[in-house]
Design a protein around this motif. Structure first.
Motif, PDB file in Angstrom:
ATOM      1  N   ASP A 211       0.810  -1.215   0.000  1.00  0.00           N
ATOM      2  CA  ASP A 211       0.000   0.000   0.000  1.00  0.00           C
ATOM      3  C   ASP A 211       0.845   1.268   0.000  1.00  0.00           C
ATOM      4  OD1 ASP A 211      -2.173  -1.611  -0.026  1.00  0.00           O
ATOM      5  OD2 ASP A 211      -2.872  -1.162   1.992  1.00  0.00           O
ATOM      6  N   ASN A 212       2.022   1.220   0.615  1.00  0.00           N
ATOM      7  CA  ASN A 212       2.910   2.387   0.558  1.00  0.00           C
ATOM      8  C   ASN A 212       3.590   2.505  -0.803  1.00  0.00           C
ATOM      9  OD1 ASN A 212       3.011   3.921   3.178  1.00  0.00           O
ATOM     10  ND2 ASN A 212       3.299   1.852   3.974  1.00  0.00           N
ATOM     11  N   CYS A 213       3.968   1.384  -1.383  1.00  0.00           N
ATOM     12  CA  CYS A 213       4.523   1.429  -2.740  1.00  0.00           C
ATOM     13  C   CYS A 213       3.513   2.015  -3.713  1.00  0.00           C
ATOM     14  CB  CYS A 213       4.919   0.018  -3.194  1.00  0.00           C
ATOM     15  SG  CYS A 213       6.480  -0.589  -2.505  1.00  0.00           S
ATOM     16  N   ALA A 214       2.230   1.716  -3.502  1.00  0.00           N
ATOM     17  CA  ALA A 214       1.185   2.180  -4.419  1.00  0.00           C
ATOM     18  C   ALA A 214       1.174   3.697  -4.539  1.00  0.00           C
ATOM     19  CB  ALA A 214      -0.180   1.681  -3.944  1.00  0.00           C
ATOM     20  N   VAL A 215       1.434   4.397  -3.448  1.00  0.00           N
ATOM     21  CA  VAL A 215       1.428   5.865  -3.466  1.00  0.00           C
ATOM     22  C   VAL A 215       2.478   6.393  -4.441  1.00  0.00           C
ATOM     23  CG1 VAL A 215       1.810   7.938  -2.081  1.00  0.00           C
ATOM     24  CG2 VAL A 215       0.586   5.982  -1.093  1.00  0.00           C
ATOM     25  N   TYR A 216       3.691   5.848  -4.352  1.00  0.00           N
ATOM     26  CA  TYR A 216       4.785   6.297  -5.216  1.00  0.00           C
ATOM     27  C   TYR A 216       4.593   5.817  -6.647  1.00  0.00           C
ATOM     28  CZ  TYR A 216       6.694   6.962  -0.555  1.00  0.00           C
ATOM     29  OH  TYR A 216       6.863   7.341   0.748  1.00  0.00           O
ATOM     30  N   VAL A 217       4.124   4.586  -6.793  1.00  0.00           N
ATOM     31  CA  VAL A 217       3.905   4.035  -8.135  1.00  0.00           C
ATOM     32  C   VAL A 217       2.864   4.856  -8.879  1.00  0.00           C
ATOM     33  CG1 VAL A 217       2.959   2.052  -9.382  1.00  0.00           C
ATOM     34  CG2 VAL A 217       4.614   1.683  -7.548  1.00  0.00           C
ATOM     35  N   ASN A 218       1.755   5.172  -8.233  1.00  0.00           N
ATOM     36  CA  ASN A 218       0.704   5.957  -8.889  1.00  0.00           C
ATOM     37  C   ASN A 218       1.216   7.328  -9.315  1.00  0.00           C
ATOM     38  OD1 ASN A 218      -1.041   3.845  -8.406  1.00  0.00           O
ATOM     39  ND2 ASN A 218      -1.966   4.767  -6.590  1.00  0.00           N
ATOM     40  N   GLU A 219       1.992   7.968  -8.455  1.00  0.00           N
ATOM     41  CA  GLU A 219       2.552   9.287  -8.780  1.00  0.00           C
ATOM     42  C   GLU A 219       3.486   9.208  -9.983  1.00  0.00           C
ATOM     43  OE1 GLU A 219       4.007  13.092  -9.060  1.00  0.00           O
ATOM     44  OE2 GLU A 219       2.184  12.385  -8.059  1.00  0.00           O
ATOM     45  N   ILE A 220       4.385   8.225  -9.992  1.00  0.00           N
ATOM     46  CA  ILE A 220       5.379   8.128 -11.074  1.00  0.00           C
ATOM     47  C   ILE A 220       4.735   7.719 -12.386  1.00  0.00           C
ATOM     48  CG2 ILE A 220       7.429   6.875 -11.860  1.00  0.00           C
ATOM     49  CD1 ILE A 220       8.326   6.762  -8.909  1.00  0.00           C
ATOM     50  N   PHE A 221       3.835   6.735 -12.359  1.00  0.00           N
ATOM     51  CA  PHE A 221       3.202   6.286 -13.601  1.00  0.00           C
ATOM     52  C   PHE A 221       2.247   7.342 -14.161  1.00  0.00           C
ATOM     53  CE2 PHE A 221       4.992   2.192 -12.821  1.00  0.00           C
ATOM     54  CZ  PHE A 221       4.910   1.493 -14.019  1.00  0.00           C
ATOM     55  N   ASP A 222       1.558   8.045 -13.293  1.00  0.00           N
ATOM     56  CA  ASP A 222       0.600   9.055 -13.774  1.00  0.00           C
ATOM     57  C   ASP A 222       1.294  10.297 -14.321  1.00  0.00           C
ATOM     58  OD1 ASP A 222      -1.409   7.379 -13.000  1.00  0.00           O
ATOM     59  OD2 ASP A 222      -1.902   8.449 -11.144  1.00  0.00           O
ATOM     60  N   ASN A 223       2.524  10.550 -13.884  1.00  0.00           N
ATOM     61  CA  ASN A 223       3.239  11.757 -14.307  1.00  0.00           C
ATOM     62  C   ASN A 223       4.639  11.408 -14.825  1.00  0.00           C
ATOM     63  OD1 ASN A 223       1.253  13.894 -13.088  1.00  0.00           O
ATOM     64  ND2 ASN A 223       1.673  12.480 -11.390  1.00  0.00           N
ATOM     65  N   TYR A 224       4.724  10.345 -15.601  1.00  0.00           N
ATOM     66  CA  TYR A 224       6.033   9.832 -16.032  1.00  0.00           C
ATOM     67  C   TYR A 224       6.802  10.837 -16.880  1.00  0.00           C
ATOM     68  CZ  TYR A 224       3.986   8.904 -20.629  1.00  0.00           C
ATOM     69  OH  TYR A 224       3.389   9.038 -21.858  1.00  0.00           O
ATOM     70  N   GLN A 225       6.090  11.767 -17.537  1.00  0.00           N
ATOM     71  CA  GLN A 225       6.785  12.752 -18.379  1.00  0.00           C
ATOM     72  C   GLN A 225       7.661  13.680 -17.553  1.00  0.00           C
ATOM     73  OE1 GLN A 225       3.454  12.471 -18.028  1.00  0.00           O
ATOM     74  NE2 GLN A 225       2.384  12.467 -20.010  1.00  0.00           N
ATOM     75  N   ASP A 226       7.368  13.783 -16.262  1.00  0.00           N
ATOM     76  CA  ASP A 226       8.087  14.727 -15.399  1.00  0.00           C
ATOM     77  C   ASP A 226       9.359  14.138 -14.800  1.00  0.00           C
ATOM     78  OD1 ASP A 226       5.962  16.446 -15.865  1.00  0.00           O
ATOM     79  OD2 ASP A 226       4.907  15.847 -14.043  1.00  0.00           O
ATOM     80  N   TYR A 227       9.630  12.846 -15.056  1.00  0.00           N
ATOM     81  CA  TYR A 227      10.742  12.187 -14.362  1.00  0.00           C
ATOM     82  C   TYR A 227      11.763  11.624 -15.340  1.00  0.00           C
ATOM     83  CZ  TYR A 227       7.514  12.495 -10.461  1.00  0.00           C
ATOM     84  OH  TYR A 227       6.661  12.973  -9.492  1.00  0.00           O
ATOM     85  N   ASN A 228      13.000  11.499 -14.846  1.00  0.00           N
ATOM     86  CA  ASN A 228      14.058  10.935 -15.695  1.00  0.00           C
ATOM     87  C   ASN A 228      13.982   9.409 -15.719  1.00  0.00           C
ATOM     88  OD1 ASN A 228      15.189  10.055 -13.264  1.00  0.00           O
ATOM     89  ND2 ASN A 228      16.706  11.691 -13.175  1.00  0.00           N
ATOM     90  N   GLY A 229      14.838   8.803 -16.539  1.00  0.00           N
ATOM     91  CA  GLY A 229      14.777   7.365 -16.760  1.00  0.00           C
ATOM     92  C   GLY A 229      15.012   6.547 -15.513  1.00  0.00           C
ATOM     93  N   SER A 230      15.964   6.957 -14.676  1.00  0.00           N
ATOM     94  CA  SER A 230      16.254   6.185 -13.471  1.00  0.00           C
ATOM     95  C   SER A 230      15.079   6.222 -12.497  1.00  0.00           C
ATOM     96  CB  SER A 230      17.521   6.718 -12.794  1.00  0.00           C
ATOM     97  OG  SER A 230      17.375   8.077 -12.436  1.00  0.00           O
ATOM     98  N   THR A 231      14.353   7.341 -12.461  1.00  0.00           N
ATOM     99  CA  THR A 231      13.170   7.432 -11.601  1.00  0.00           C
ATOM    100  C   THR A 231      12.062   6.524 -12.129  1.00  0.00           C
ATOM    101  OG1 THR A 231      13.735   9.733 -11.127  1.00  0.00           O
ATOM    102  CG2 THR A 231      11.526   9.006 -10.529  1.00  0.00           C
ATOM    103  N   LEU A 232      11.941   6.450 -13.438  1.00  0.00           N
ATOM    104  CA  LEU A 232      10.933   5.553 -14.033  1.00  0.00           C
ATOM    105  C   LEU A 232      11.279   4.098 -13.769  1.00  0.00           C
ATOM    106  CD1 LEU A 232      10.197   7.335 -17.440  1.00  0.00           C
ATOM    107  CD2 LEU A 232       9.048   7.596 -15.227  1.00  0.00           C
ATOM    108  N   LEU A 233      12.580   3.775 -13.788  1.00  0.00           N
ATOM    109  CA  LEU A 233      12.987   2.419 -13.413  1.00  0.00           C
ATOM    110  C   LEU A 233      12.622   2.150 -11.958  1.00  0.00           C
ATOM    111  CD1 LEU A 233      14.411  -0.260 -14.012  1.00  0.00           C
ATOM    112  CD2 LEU A 233      16.569   0.852 -13.357  1.00  0.00           C
TER     113      LEU A 233
END
Length: 480
Positions: A211-233
């Protein structure tokens, strides 16, 4: 009713006490009570769903008995086909109708034509994919003469709706679970206490990690354009832990609860992220589904026998069907296709059965070869999980395109990650590595671990759940 809810915290002890102290003298009454409790548990979401599971149970109970009364091969095959059509037909309507309607519209639009298909405004019944396959295992095994049809309708209905594993598995075989309803259950303190430990470990994995991973996963996947490749990994890695801890956490709780009631369910996860190749991963991930497809689809198609082209065909069929089982979205089909590509070289080189033992068996640490194999397998699994998590195929490819860019070599730039949670994930990995040859992560040898040490460990885990547990969220596999 969610395992991680106050409702279930109240429900479970009431059912447990009535089961062992009120209905325990009469097996039929005990089974009837389990059936009623299971229907209450399932109907807690929406009582209308009960009509579907009752209908499915009645159909397969009747068909099983008609098969048992018939000596005609043609009639028995016709009854099996009827069972397949009814069960898969219900699954198709509720789960896949709108998907096919939309796909047909898109296909006609692509060819320059216009086609409008009617949509069904229906809700996907919780757990339908799981109990459908469970009842099908019964009719198929009766047809194959591997199982005698049951005359006890209460036992059969309780087998189909058994509340610990009803919603998200394990997908039990009738040959394993159904006979357990015909035998008197005797309370076993040692089995029950180990079941409680497994429940606790499952709750830790779900509430603290997933459930804690879900918070970060949702943020990164929903706004992937805002992050670099290592963050997407990092987002892909966190989703890998989210889905593992969410689903295996459910399985741990389901198996542990079942043990409280004197039932033994099959193991559904065997520490899959310690696998050295993708074939080993699939022997350790969602075992009840993988073995179901193996026994009822892959082997009947010819399995690994026959020509190379047939072997390749069978591999792609089983992985594509497995992907489609997970949901009505092309992302799941691509996910299945990708796993088939991963598996294919191992099968063609006859190396898909070389890693059948526990990694680093008998040793505390793995060697460099095993570490590299685990790392590669985990990495390609993470890449496949990106398709599983993405909203659509375009989203997945865009995410991967941004991941494998120059920014891949930059440091992750996601500032919202709490490093305490990374520490908890590392703790999870360490514990499961040390327990990798056990049934679950919290299985303890009570003969050499003292009671004060054990209770100290339990209290620490409970405190971690209370302090770091996230808000109540449904299990991911409820949608399947």
């Amino acid at each position: 009713m969610l395992f991680n809810s106050i409702d279930f915290v109240i429900f479970l002890p009431i059912v447990f006490l009535l089961y062992w102290f009120v209905t325990n003298r009469n097996l039929k009454l005990q089974n009837l009570f389990l059936l009623i409790a299971s229907y209450v548990f399932y109907g807690w979401w929406d009582w209308r769903f009960l009509s579907l599971i009752i209908f499915s149970s009645l159909v397969d109970y009747t068909i099983g008995n008609l098969m048992g009364q018939s000596k005609s091969g043609l009639k028995r095959k016709s009854l099996l086909i009827l069972s397949l059509c009814v069960n898969l037909g219900l699954l198709g309507v509720f789960k896949y109708y709108n998907f096919f309607a939309e796909s047909f519209e898109q296909a006609f639009t692509f060819m320059g034509s216009t086609f409008h298909a009617n949509r069904l405004n229906i809700v996907l019944p919780v757990g339908i994919s799981f109990y459908t396959f469970q009842t099908l295992s019964y009719t198929i095994d009766v047809y194959r003469n591997k199982l005698e049809p049951t005359k006890n309708i209460i036992s059969f209905f309780a087998f189909v709706s058994f509340f610990p594993q009803l919603v998200a598995g394990p997908i039990e075989r009738a040959s394993n679970l159904l006979p357990q309803f015909s035998k008197k259950r005797v309370f076993n303190y040692h089995i029950a206490t180990d079941g409680m430990r497994q429940i606790l470990w499952g709750l830790f994995k779900k509430i603290v990690i997933a459930d804690n991973c879900a918070v970060y996963v949702n943020e990164i996947f929903d706004n992937y354009q805002d992050y670099n490749g290592s963050t997407l990994l990092l987002g892909g890695i966190l989703f890998a832990f989210q889905i593992y801890c969410d689903f295996s956490g459910y399985s741990d709780i389901a198996i542990g609860v079942s043990r409280l009631f004197g039932f033994n369910l099959m193991k559904n996860f065997a520490f899959p992220y310690f696998s050295r190749d993708i074939a080993e991963f699939w022997r350790r991930w969602h075992i009840s589904l993988s073995t179901w497809f193996r026994d009822y689809l892959y082997i009947p198609l010819g399995g690994s026998k026959g020509s190379t082209s047939k072997k390749i065909r069978n591999i792609f069929i089983i992985f594509l069907v497995s992907g489609f089982w997970h949901g009505a979205n092309w992302t799941f089909i691509v996910w299945g296709f990708l796993n088939a590509l991963y598996f294919l070289p191992l099968m063609l080189l006859n190396k898909n059965r070389i890693n059948t033992n526990t990694v680093a068996e008998g040793n505390l640490f793995a060697n460099m070869k095993e570490i590299s194999q685990i790392g590669i397998t985990f990495f390609i699994t993470v890449i496949a999980w990106i398709f599983f998590r993405a909203e659509n195929v375009s989203h997945a490819f865009s995410y991967l395109g941004s991941l494998f860019s120059r920014s891949f070599f930059e440091l992750p730039n996601y500032q919202g990650l709490n490093f305490i949670y990374l520490g908890l994930i590392i703790a999870l990995v360490v514990v499961e590595w040390l327990q990798r040859n056990k049934e679950h992560g919290l299985e303890l040898n009570t003969t050499w671990i003292s009671k004060p040490v054990r209770w100290s460990l339990y209290i620490v885990i409970i405190l971690v759940i209370v302090v770091f547990g996230n808000s109540q969220q449904e299990f991911i596999y409820f949608q399947f």
